[in-house]
Scaffold this motif. Structure first.
Motif, short mmCIF file in Angstrom:
data_model
loop_
_atom_site.label_atom_id
_atom_site.label_comp_id
_atom_site.label_asym_id
_atom_site.label_seq_id
_atom_site.Cartn_x
_atom_site.Cartn_y
_atom_site.Cartn_z
N VAL A 50 -45.66 39.29 15.44
CA VAL A 50 -45.79 39.90 14.11
C VAL A 50 -47.25 39.81 13.68
O VAL A 50 -47.85 40.79 13.24
N ARG A 51 -47.84 38.64 13.82
CA ARG A 51 -49.24 38.45 13.43
C ARG A 51 -50.16 39.32 14.28
O ARG A 51 -51.12 39.89 13.77
N LEU A 52 -49.89 39.44 15.57
CA LEU A 52 -50.71 40.28 16.44
C LEU A 52 -50.64 41.74 16.04
O LEU A 52 -51.66 42.43 16.00
N THR A 53 -49.44 42.24 15.72
CA THR A 53 -49.33 43.64 15.32
C THR A 53 -50.00 43.87 13.97
O THR A 53 -50.61 44.91 13.75
N GLU A 54 -49.92 42.88 13.08
CA GLU A 54 -50.62 42.99 11.80
C GLU A 54 -52.13 43.00 12.01
O GLU A 54 -52.85 43.76 11.36
#
Length: 102
Positions: A50-54
């Motif tokens: 999730v953090r990577l896609t954000e």
């Protein structure tokens, strides 16, 4: 854009088939991370994807405008059927990638 000082980053001799494969790989990774992030939001797994896609979305939003001209030149060269583009110039904020020793 920004009021910050801009610098030119020049790439020479870019093989367009390599650039195309790299872009396809990047697109595939983003799709996979997005699917993983959707699963996580539904309660499965860790928060890392999730953090990577954000982060990817933030980078694209923040710096996407700085690559528009270079991407247009790359796409035009590919549309002409060129194998290599000899010179591509990215104009970016100075803080993006300080040169060693600066």
């Amino acid at each position: 854009m920004t009021d910050e000082a801009l610098v030119h980053v020049v790439l020479l001799g870019i093989p367009l088939d390599l650039r195309q494969r790299s872009q396809e790989h990047s697109d595939e990774l983003i799709r996979e991370m997005t699917l993983i992030a959707l699963q996580i939001r539904e309660g499965d797994g860790d928060a890392l994807p999730v953090r990577l896609t954000e982060l990817v979305a933030d980078v694209q939003l923040t710096y996407g405008a700085f690559s528009a001209d270079a991407n247009a030149a790359l796409e035009a060269a590919a549309a002409r059927g060129d194998d290599v583009i000899e010179r591509v110039v990215y104009t970016v904020p100075r803080h993006v990638a300080p040169a060693p020793g600066t």
